[in-house]
Motif scaffolding. Structure first.
Motif, PDB file in Angstrom:
ATOM      1  N   PHE A 302       0.829  -1.208   0.000  1.00 22.77           N
ATOM      2  CA  PHE A 302       0.000   0.000   0.000  1.00 22.77           C
ATOM      3  C   PHE A 302       0.858   1.252   0.000  1.00 22.77           C
ATOM      4  N   SER A 303       1.924   1.252   0.760  1.00 25.50           N
ATOM      5  CA  SER A 303       2.790   2.431   0.832  1.00 25.50           C
ATOM      6  C   SER A 303       4.203   2.051   0.412  1.00 25.50           C
ATOM      7  N   ASP A 304       4.880   3.009  -0.197  1.00 28.02           N
ATOM      8  CA  ASP A 304       6.254   2.834  -0.655  1.00 28.02           C
ATOM      9  C   ASP A 304       7.071   4.017  -0.138  1.00 28.02           C
ATOM     10  N   PRO A 305       7.820   3.830   0.967  1.00 25.95           N
ATOM     11  CA  PRO A 305       8.543   4.960   1.574  1.00 25.95           C
ATOM     12  C   PRO A 305       9.985   5.089   1.115  1.00 25.95           C
ATOM     13  N   ARG A 306      10.343   4.529  -0.026  1.00 17.06           N
ATOM     14  CA  ARG A 306      11.756   4.490  -0.427  1.00 17.06           C
ATOM     15  C   ARG A 306      12.339   5.877  -0.691  1.00 17.06           C
ATOM     16  N   TYR A 307      11.498   6.863  -1.036  1.00 16.23           N
ATOM     17  CA  TYR A 307      12.014   8.183  -1.411  1.00 16.23           C
ATOM     18  C   TYR A 307      12.188   9.117  -0.229  1.00 16.23           C
ATOM     19  N   GLY A 308      11.749   8.725   0.948  1.00 16.69           N
ATOM     20  CA  GLY A 308      11.957   9.552   2.130  1.00 16.69           C
ATOM     21  C   GLY A 308      10.896  10.603   2.308  1.00 16.69           C
ATOM     22  N   ASP A 309      11.005  11.713   1.577  1.00 16.54           N
ATOM     23  CA  ASP A 309      10.071  12.822   1.760  1.00 16.54           C
ATOM     24  C   ASP A 309       8.780  12.630   0.977  1.00 16.54           C
ATOM     25  N   ILE A 310       8.775  11.759  -0.024  1.00 18.64           N
ATOM     26  CA  ILE A 310       7.582  11.489  -0.829  1.00 18.64           C
ATOM     27  C   ILE A 310       7.205  10.021  -0.648  1.00 18.64           C
ATOM     28  N   ALA A 311       5.962   9.776  -0.281  1.00 16.81           N
ATOM     29  CA  ALA A 311       5.469   8.406  -0.097  1.00 16.81           C
ATOM     30  C   ALA A 311       4.502   8.061  -1.224  1.00 16.81           C
ATOM     31  N   ILE A 312       4.641   6.864  -1.770  1.00 10.80           N
ATOM     32  CA  ILE A 312       3.746   6.360  -2.806  1.00 10.80           C
ATOM     33  C   ILE A 312       2.670   5.502  -2.137  1.00 10.80           C
ATOM     34  N   VAL A 313       1.409   5.783  -2.421  1.00 10.43           N
ATOM     35  CA  VAL A 313       0.302   5.008  -1.855  1.00 10.43           C
ATOM     36  C   VAL A 313      -0.529   4.445  -3.004  1.00 10.43           C
ATOM     37  N   ARG A 314      -1.113   3.279  -2.773  1.00 14.33           N
ATOM     38  CA  ARG A 314      -1.919   2.579  -3.780  1.00 14.33           C
ATOM     39  C   ARG A 314      -3.286   2.228  -3.199  1.00 14.33           C
ATOM     40  N   PRO A 315      -4.214   3.166  -3.171  1.00 13.00           N
ATOM     41  CA  PRO A 315      -5.534   2.887  -2.580  1.00 13.00           C
ATOM     42  C   PRO A 315      -6.430   2.013  -3.443  1.00 13.00           C
ATOM     43  N   MET A 316      -6.071   1.771  -4.699  1.00 14.38           N
ATOM     44  CA  MET A 316      -6.899   0.945  -5.587  1.00 14.38           C
ATOM     45  C   MET A 316      -6.463  -0.511  -5.598  1.00 14.38           C
ATOM     46  N   ARG A 317      -5.602  -0.908  -4.716  1.00 12.36           N
ATOM     47  CA  ARG A 317      -5.025  -2.249  -4.766  1.00 12.36           C
ATOM     48  C   ARG A 317      -6.017  -3.337  -4.344  1.00 12.36           C
ATOM     49  N   GLU A 318      -7.161  -2.978  -3.808  1.00 14.43           N
ATOM     50  CA  GLU A 318      -8.165  -3.969  -3.428  1.00 14.43           C
ATOM     51  C   GLU A 318      -9.136  -4.275  -4.558  1.00 14.43           C
ATOM     52  N   TYR A 319      -9.097  -3.498  -5.628  1.00  8.25           N
ATOM     53  CA  TYR A 319     -10.057  -3.656  -6.721  1.00  8.25           C
ATOM     54  C   TYR A 319      -9.463  -4.526  -7.822  1.00  8.25           C
ATOM     55  N   SER A 320     -10.282  -5.398  -8.357  1.00  3.99           N
ATOM     56  CA  SER A 320      -9.879  -6.152  -9.531  1.00  3.99           C
ATOM     57  C   SER A 320     -10.193  -5.337 -10.782  1.00  3.99           C
ATOM     58  N   SER A 321      -9.590  -5.715 -11.879  1.00  8.98           N
ATOM     59  CA  SER A 321      -9.840  -4.996 -13.130  1.00  8.98           C
ATOM     60  C   SER A 321     -11.293  -5.149 -13.585  1.00  8.98           C
ATOM     61  N   LYS A 322     -11.921  -6.250 -13.224  1.00  8.85           N
ATOM     62  CA  LYS A 322     -13.336  -6.455 -13.567  1.00  8.85           C
ATOM     63  C   LYS A 322     -14.224  -5.488 -12.808  1.00  8.85           C
ATOM     64  N   GLU A 323     -13.973  -5.299 -11.527  1.00  5.76           N
ATOM     65  CA  GLU A 323     -14.758  -4.356 -10.740  1.00  5.76           C
ATOM     66  C   GLU A 323     -14.604  -2.933 -11.264  1.00  5.76           C
ATOM     67  N   ILE A 324     -13.381  -2.554 -11.610  1.00  3.10           N
ATOM     68  CA  ILE A 324     -13.140  -1.207 -12.125  1.00  3.10           C
ATOM     69  C   ILE A 324     -13.855  -1.001 -13.455  1.00  3.10           C
ATOM     70  N   ALA A 325     -13.799  -2.013 -14.329  1.00  4.62           N
ATOM     71  CA  ALA A 325     -14.462  -1.898 -15.631  1.00  4.62           C
ATOM     72  C   ALA A 325     -15.972  -1.762 -15.471  1.00  4.62           C
ATOM     73  N   PHE A 326     -16.570  -2.534 -14.565  1.00  2.00           N
ATOM     74  CA  PHE A 326     -18.013  -2.433 -14.319  1.00  2.00           C
ATOM     75  C   PHE A 326     -18.378  -1.057 -13.766  1.00  2.00           C
ATOM     76  N   TYR A 327     -17.583  -0.564 -12.823  1.00  2.00           N
ATOM     77  CA  TYR A 327     -17.887   0.725 -12.202  1.00  2.00           C
ATOM     78  C   TYR A 327     -17.808   1.858 -13.232  1.00  2.00           C
ATOM     79  N   ASN A 328     -16.764   1.860 -14.038  1.00  2.00           N
ATOM     80  CA  ASN A 328     -16.613   2.920 -15.035  1.00  2.00           C
ATOM     81  C   ASN A 328     -17.742   2.900 -16.065  1.00  2.00           C
ATOM     82  N   ARG A 329     -18.179   1.716 -16.427  1.00  2.00           N
ATOM     83  CA  ARG A 329     -19.228   1.617 -17.435  1.00  2.00           C
ATOM     84  C   ARG A 329     -20.599   1.986 -16.864  1.00  2.00           C
ATOM     85  N   MET A 330     -20.887   1.537 -15.643  1.00  2.00           N
ATOM     86  CA  MET A 330     -22.210   1.778 -15.068  1.00  2.00           C
ATOM     87  C   MET A 330     -22.412   3.234 -14.684  1.00  2.00           C
ATOM     88  N   PHE A 331     -21.343   3.889 -14.207  1.00  2.00           N
ATOM     89  CA  PHE A 331     -21.480   5.251 -13.712  1.00  2.00           C
ATOM     90  C   PHE A 331     -20.773   6.268 -14.613  1.00  2.00           C
TER      91      PHE A 331
END
Length: 531
Positions: A302-331
């Motif tokens: 979820f988090s990548d602290p390798r850069y020190g002052d800048i942290a990389i976060v991945r809040p979409m890591r719980e979604y599958s590509s199928k869920e994302i495709a359905f959500y984008n199409r429906m809404f």
């Protein structure tokens, strides 16, 4: 466990026969199901929307890494996952949302059209489509072109310590302090107090949204901010890489450097990436194949602290590509297709393509494939870097900025690989380059160039840098070394990378020269104990 006599075909037919259009929603038990995410998960439209939004908010609330008032940069490529990420942040900051997000968002888009061979007209069309989406969001956005890597400073490759260290700060205390400061600011502006928590949150959301939408949005100009020479330099750089696998890894590294530099210049402390569960499963197996097993926790967590002052976060890591495709199409979430290096490439063109094809085909027959690989990545933790003799942390890789994993001892697989490579070149094991930085004379000492590298402000400008390749590899991790090995020449590498490599080489040489005059803390402690 798998059995020899199991009949998967009959089980699959029975499962498909059990599906029905008239199924009810598994959550509300009233509405008719409009989609089926997994075999037993049927949702109606409203419940699926609540499920999708709740998963995003729960991921942020569970980790509590983004504090109130922080500036967060959203990396949007125009694809389905990053577009869904932008939509979730928009909805979280809308006035109608009961519990609003408290960070200040911005958007960055990296134009990689030069790497994919697109013309200026094609790149401009994609850029205009994305700019219309970004303007509709009301967030400030930055369009960065890949040609900008040739103007990056060498400080991008230097890990900076966080100026605002909040690791020991309570998240609840930070939220309370943020609300109190907002209340006092509201009282000063309106001249009256407000004791309603809901009213305070509404004012905060309106202020944060209106403030950014009034800045004009973009920092780009109508004319291309790059020259044809820079575009040709990008194509020459990628053409010097022999394999598509190394080319994709190099492009990913350059993209990350551009995002990191923009976040630092614009004052952002977090960067949100749109990596989905399906994408992370492919990345996990791909990185293992590329020798990045030591960095899986940072590359897929979820988090990548390798850069020190800048942290990389991945809040979409719980979604599958199928869920994302359905959500984008429906809404009706807008997205823009952008071609990549591996677009229309065959299945075995690169390790990335082969791994993605393998997982996709396996997922079609065994629906738990992606989730099983993803849950494995959740159990990985980042190992603490071991201190070296002088108490400092280990050196970072010159490209990916991870801790070097090449500090191997004699009896290791990495050492055996070095010996095999040198023996295959008809060299003795004694000629293996040291794992530290080797000494080397200036490339101008051969007489072809009168001016030395040290006399130049912008580094070495000699035509042939082939002799510099071994020293460059000693500053890289095992995976990044494979990228350099696949390159026919390092002459086309951006100058900021070579300048940082020369700086590290000079520091290592200087440290070696004054090593006898440095005080050893361990020896001082022993002497104090004896006395």
């Amino acid at each position: 466990m798998c059995q020899v006599d199991e009949d998967y075909i009959d089980a699959q037919l029975e499962t498909k026969a059990g599906l029905s259009v008239s199924r009810k929603c598994m959550k509300c038990k009233e509405g008719s199901a409009v989609l089926i995410i997994r075999v037993g998960d049927a949702f109606c439209g409203n419940c699926f929307r609540e499920y999708f939004v709740h998963k995003f908010r729960a991921m942020l609330g569970k980790n509590r890494l983004i504090f109130p008032g922080e500036k967060v940069l959203l990396s949007v490529s125009g694809g389905p996952a990053s577009s869904a990420l932008l939509s979730q942040v928009q909805e979280g900051l809308s006035p109608e949302t009961p519990k609003k997000l408290r960070f200040v968002p911005g958007i960055i888009y990296v134009d990689e059209g030069a790497a994919c061979g697109q013309s200026l007209e094609e790149r401009g069309e994609v850029k205009s489509q994305l700019e219309s989406i970004f303007r509709a969001s009301g967030f400030p956005f930055y369009v960065v072109h890949l040609e900008a890597v040739f103007s990056l400073p060498s400080s991008v490759l230097q890990c900076a310590s966080s100026a605002l260290d909040r690791r020991n700060e309570s998240y609840k205390e930070a939220v309370d302090g943020f609300i109190q400061s907002a209340c006092s600011e509201t009282q000063r502006e309106t001249g009256q107090g407000s004791n309603s928590y809901t009213e305070v949150q509404t004012l905060l959301s309106e202020l944060s949204t209106q403030e950014w939408s009034g800045e004009g949005g973009t920092v780009t100009n109508r004319s291309p901010p790059f020259t044809p020479e820079q575009t040709e330099a990008v194509r020459t750089l990628l053409a010097s890489v022999k394999t598509l696998t190394a080319r994709e890894e190099l492009l990913k590294t350059l993209r990350q450097h551009l995002i990191l530099h923009t976040a630092r210049v614009r004052g952002y402390s977090k960067v949100m990436m749109g990596d989905s569960c399906s994408r992370l499963a492919v990345k996990l197996l791909t990185n293992i194949s590329l020798g990045r097993g030591a960095f899986l926790a940072m590359d897929t967590g979820f988090s990548d602290p390798r850069y020190g002052d800048i942290a990389i976060v991945r809040p979409m890591r719980e979604y599958s590509s199928k869920e994302i495709a359905f959500y984008n199409r429906m809404f009706k979430v807008p997205s823009v297709f952008t071609s990549a290096l591996d677009t229309k490439e065959p299945e075995k063109a690169s390790i990335h393509r082969l791994t993605e094809s393998f997982i996709s085909k396996l997922q079609a027959d065994f629906p738990s494939t992606v989730s099983t690989i993803y849950r494995t990545s959740e159990k990985l933790n980042t190992a603490c870097p071991r201190p070296i003799a002088d108490g400092e942390l280990t050196e970072k890789c010159l490209l990916c900025l991870c801790a070097l994993d090449t500090g191997a001892e004699e009896a290791t697989a990495f050492r055996a690989t070095l010996i095999s490579e040198n023996l295959s070149r008809n060299r003795t094991p004694d000629t293996i380059p040291a794992l530290g930085v080797a000494k080397q004379q200036c490339c101008a000492s051969g007489g072809e160039q009168k001016e030395s590298c040290g006399d130049r402000v912008d580094g070495c400008h000699s035509v042939d840098r082939t002799s510099f390749t071994p020293e460059l590899q000693t500053l890289l991790c095992y995976s990044c070394r494979l990228i350099i090995k696949d390159m026919t020449s390092v002459n086309s590498v951006p100058e900021y990378i070579l300048s940082e490599a020369e700086r590290r080489k000079r520091r290592a040489q200087m440290k070696e020269e004054i090593q006898d005059f440095l005080l050893n803390p361990e020896n001082d402690a022993v002497e104090m104990t004896v006395s």
